[in-house]
Design a protein around this motif. Structure first.
Motif, PDB file in Angstrom:
ATOM      1  N   UNK A  32      -6.237   3.116  -0.179  1.00 26.18           N
ATOM      2  CA  UNK A  32      -7.033   1.905  -0.398  1.00 26.18           C
ATOM      3  C   UNK A  32      -6.325   0.979  -1.378  1.00 26.18           C
ATOM      4  N   UNK A  33      -5.808   1.549  -2.464  1.00 23.90           N
ATOM      5  CA  UNK A  33      -5.113   0.745  -3.480  1.00 23.90           C
ATOM      6  C   UNK A  33      -3.904   0.044  -2.884  1.00 23.90           C
ATOM      7  N   UNK A  34      -3.147   0.733  -2.033  1.00 21.32           N
ATOM      8  CA  UNK A  34      -1.967   0.126  -1.409  1.00 21.32           C
ATOM      9  C   UNK A  34      -2.380  -1.011  -0.471  1.00 21.32           C
ATOM     10  N   UNK A  35      -3.473  -0.823   0.236  1.00 22.83           N
ATOM     11  CA  UNK A  35      -3.902  -1.855   1.172  1.00 22.83           C
ATOM     12  C   UNK A  35      -4.361  -3.120   0.464  1.00 22.83           C
ATOM     13  N   UNK A  36      -4.919  -2.973  -0.730  1.00 21.46           N
ATOM     14  CA  UNK A  36      -5.424  -4.133  -1.465  1.00 21.46           C
ATOM     15  C   UNK A  36      -4.306  -5.025  -1.985  1.00 21.46           C
ATOM     16  N   UNK A  37      -3.054  -4.557  -1.908  1.00 16.44           N
ATOM     17  CA  UNK A  37      -1.918  -5.399  -2.293  1.00 16.44           C
ATOM     18  C   UNK A  37      -1.624  -6.473  -1.262  1.00 16.44           C
ATOM     19  N   UNK A  38      -2.184  -6.326  -0.070  1.00 14.53           N
ATOM     20  CA  UNK A  38      -1.872  -7.227   1.041  1.00 14.53           C
ATOM     21  C   UNK A  38      -2.908  -8.354   1.093  1.00 14.53           C
ATOM     22  N   UNK A  39      -2.483  -9.618   1.133  1.00 16.54           N
ATOM     23  CA  UNK A  39      -3.443 -10.736   1.070  1.00 16.54           C
ATOM     24  C   UNK A  39      -4.274 -10.919   2.332  1.00 16.54           C
ATOM     25  N   UNK A  40      -3.716 -10.605   3.510  1.00 10.35           N
ATOM     26  CA  UNK A  40      -4.433 -10.808   4.762  1.00 10.35           C
ATOM     27  C   UNK A  40      -5.328  -9.607   5.058  1.00 10.35           C
ATOM     28  N   UNK A  41      -6.614  -9.864   5.351  1.00  7.31           N
ATOM     29  CA  UNK A  41      -7.569  -8.772   5.506  1.00  7.31           C
ATOM     30  C   UNK A  41      -7.252  -7.883   6.700  1.00  7.31           C
ATOM     31  N   UNK A  42      -6.815  -8.464   7.824  1.00  9.74           N
ATOM     32  CA  UNK A  42      -6.471  -7.649   8.985  1.00  9.74           C
ATOM     33  C   UNK A  42      -5.300  -6.730   8.658  1.00  9.74           C
ATOM     34  N   UNK A  43      -4.333  -7.264   7.955  1.00  7.05           N
ATOM     35  CA  UNK A  43      -3.180  -6.438   7.601  1.00  7.05           C
ATOM     36  C   UNK A  43      -3.522  -5.446   6.496  1.00  7.05           C
ATOM     37  N   UNK A  44      -4.527  -5.739   5.716  1.00  2.00           N
ATOM     38  CA  UNK A  44      -5.006  -4.740   4.759  1.00  2.00           C
ATOM     39  C   UNK A  44      -5.454  -3.479   5.496  1.00  2.00           C
ATOM     40  N   UNK A  45      -6.198  -3.671   6.577  1.00  2.48           N
ATOM     41  CA  UNK A  45      -6.683  -2.519   7.340  1.00  2.48           C
ATOM     42  C   UNK A  45      -5.516  -1.736   7.930  1.00  2.48           C
ATOM     43  N   UNK A  46      -4.543  -2.452   8.511  1.00  2.00           N
ATOM     44  CA  UNK A  46      -3.397  -1.755   9.096  1.00  2.00           C
ATOM     45  C   UNK A  46      -2.584  -1.040   8.023  1.00  2.00           C
ATOM     46  N   UNK A  47      -2.440  -1.661   6.857  1.00  2.00           N
ATOM     47  CA  UNK A  47      -1.721  -1.021   5.758  1.00  2.00           C
ATOM     48  C   UNK A  47      -2.451   0.226   5.288  1.00  2.00           C
ATOM     49  N   UNK A  48      -3.779   0.165   5.280  1.00  5.51           N
ATOM     50  CA  UNK A  48      -4.585   1.338   4.920  1.00  5.51           C
ATOM     51  C   UNK A  48      -4.311   2.483   5.904  1.00  5.51           C
ATOM     52  N   UNK A  49      -4.346   2.173   7.206  1.00 10.34           N
ATOM     53  CA  UNK A  49      -4.050   3.200   8.204  1.00 10.34           C
ATOM     54  C   UNK A  49      -2.618   3.715   8.054  1.00 10.34           C
ATOM     55  N   UNK A  50      -1.686   2.806   7.783  1.00  8.76           N
ATOM     56  CA  UNK A  50      -0.288   3.209   7.619  1.00  8.76           C
ATOM     57  C   UNK A  50      -0.120   4.158   6.442  1.00  8.76           C
ATOM     58  N   UNK A  51      -0.811   3.863   5.345  1.00 12.17           N
ATOM     59  CA  UNK A  51      -0.705   4.726   4.168  1.00 12.17           C
ATOM     60  C   UNK A  51      -1.293   6.106   4.456  1.00 12.17           C
ATOM     61  N   UNK A  52      -2.440   6.146   5.119  1.00 11.90           N
ATOM     62  CA  UNK A  52      -3.023   7.431   5.495  1.00 11.90           C
ATOM     63  C   UNK A  52      -2.081   8.202   6.407  1.00 11.90           C
ATOM     64  N   UNK A  53      -1.449   7.486   7.346  1.00 12.11           N
ATOM     65  CA  UNK A  53      -0.495   8.132   8.253  1.00 12.11           C
ATOM     66  C   UNK A  53       0.693   8.706   7.485  1.00 12.11           C
ATOM     67  N   UNK A  54       1.185   7.949   6.505  1.00 17.61           N
ATOM     68  CA  UNK A  54       2.325   8.419   5.710  1.00 17.61           C
ATOM     69  C   UNK A  54       1.986   9.705   4.970  1.00 17.61           C
TER      70      UNK A  54
END
Length: 452
Positions: free
Chosen positions: A34-56
């Motif tokens: 969640x913390x990593x995703x909040x670094x991203x300004x675009x909300x749609x990309x926040x969600x994808x970054x959240x999924x990416x971090x969980x995947x990592x």
């Protein structure tokens, strides 16, 4: 452990696939994602970054649970670098046993197609040895490594079917192209050396200098976090930006600023100025002030009419630039500015909107720190018999941002003003002088390479 291709073939014969199992993620891992995703300004990309971090994190746990002989290096992983995560919707630059891995995180595998960002297919800087498809069920905090595909296999299949990228810089791949036995991936990672799986060499994309003016105009449209590179750039232009970390970072910082302080004219102006500075830093030759320590001017500095200041003369018959500079230095030292005896400087006269000015630049090395640094002291003054105009601006930037922005106001009575910046030996600085009317002169970058 090293294996030949023949040995790997034998391992394949003995291979019995294990049942695909989900990895349960801890609350700490979820919070970190969640913390990593909040670094991203675009909300749609926040969600994808959240999924990416969980995947990592899930993929790492899956690897460690399947093999004790695994080395994971995520130092350059895109999820941990917000400027990359903001531009590429995949987990790239992850290394496992020396292999480059790209994770494609998806919330559901019900679709028959898989979306791959074009950057991880066509740009060697991001191309992996293996693409790994990871299903993320975030509501259950579970991750399942589903399938994989080598870059060589992908390239062959793209060529066979003549599949082209979409306008949004993605490839839509059939799910059937992926090997549904992910444990075979472990065999490749443990049974091969990375050198046995060659990757494409870096392409010679169009030189940044050839499209510099285009990018300066187009990238200025990216202030809204809702706009993406693919909406304003051609792929050829985008490839240049995606492979220029400084430009990617500029895009990321600008979109973050816009989200936190929307519609700020001053920030908009400053960010555009910084973009112009970055493009000059990346495309223009630099004046090597490190040579000044040896009482030498490089050819480029000579072309720009820089004049090296010799050992200060005490009894010159007229007030020379050297004497003038000595007087300035004396006044600076009285205010607490220390200039070491080994420092060397040069000056250059210029006219800005018909106004005669003189810029002094002084440099010296700082070797007392663990990482060697250098100092650039800048003194902007009027030529003898004139005074500085009110509103005169001195700006200094590096690739990270505008470092100094001074404006002469009515309360400053000196005939000059100064600033200094410090950087490592591989850092460059760019200096601009401007008038309130908008007239501006930007000097070629300053670099510090005393050994060149």
């Amino acid at each position: 452990m090293n294996y030949s291709l023949d040995r790997t073939a034998q391992i394949w014969l003995d291979f019995e696939p294990l049942a695909t199992e989900s990895v349960n993620l801890s609350p700490e891992v979820v919070d970190q994602s969640v913390a990593l995703s909040l670094n991203i300004p675009n909300e749609e990309r926040q969600w994808q970054t959240y999924l990416n971090a969980l995947a990592l994190f899930g993929f790492e746990e899956w690897l460690e649970g399947r093999s004790a002989d695994v080395t994971i290096d995520r130092e350059q992983c895109s999820v941990l670098q917000p400027s990359l995560a903001n531009a590429i919707e995949a987990v790239c630059n992850l290394k496992v046993n020396g292999f480059n891995i790209c994770l494609i995180a998806t919330g559901s595998l019900s679709d028959e197609e898989v979306m791959l960002p074009r950057a991880v297919v066509d740009l060697p800087e991001f191309v992996p040895h293996f693409y790994v498809l990871v299903e993320v069920e975030e509501e259950f905090s579970t991750v399942t490594v589903q399938s994989f595909l080598s870059h060589a296999q992908l390239t062959n299949r793209l060529r066979q079917v003549n599949l082209e990228a979409e306008d949004d810089w993605t490839y839509q791949l059939p799910l059937t192209w992926f090997d549904s036995e992910p444990d075979r991936l472990l065999l490749n990672l443990s049974g091969l050396e990375p050198i046995a799986v060659p990757l494409p060499q870096r392409d010679r994309i169009p030189a940044l200098s050839s499209i510099r003016s285009e990018l300066e105009t187009l990238l200025s449209q990216l202030h809204s976090s809702e706009r993406q590179l693919s909406s304003i750039l051609t792929w050829e232009q985008g490839a240049v930006v995606l492979t220029s970390p400084e430009l990617l970072d500029w895009v990321y910082q600008v979109q973050r600023q816009e989200r936190s302080t929307p519609n700020s004219p001053s920030l908009l102006t400053q960010s555009r100025q910084h973009l112009a500075d970055i493009l000059q830093l990346l495309t223009q030759p630099a004046v090597n002030v490190g040579r000044w320590l040896w009482n030498e001017l490089d050819e480029f500095a000579q072309e720009l009419s820089w004049v090296l200041l010799p050992t200060f003369a005490a009894n010159a018959p007229v007030r020379s630039p050297v004497e003038e500079f000595e007087a300035i230095v004396t006044r600076l030292e009285q205010t607490g500015v220390e200039i070491p005896v080994e420092a060397r400087g040069a000056y250059r006269d210029l006219r800005l909107g018909g106004m005669p000015l003189r810029l002094y630049a002084v440099t010296w090395s700082v070797l007392s720190n663990p990482i060697p640094e250098w100092t650039l002291l800048l003194i902007l003054g009027a030529t003898p018999g004139t005074s500085l105009p009110l509103g005169l601006q001195l700006r200094v930037s590096d690739q990270t941002g505008v470092l100094v922005e001074q404006v002469l106001d009515a309360g400053q009575r000196d005939s000059y003003f100064f600033t200094s910046v410090v950087g490592t030996w591989d850092e460059k600085f760019i200096v601009s002088v401007g008038l309130p009317s908008g007239i501006q002169q930007t000097f070629p970058p300053f670099s510090f390479n005393p050994e060149q």
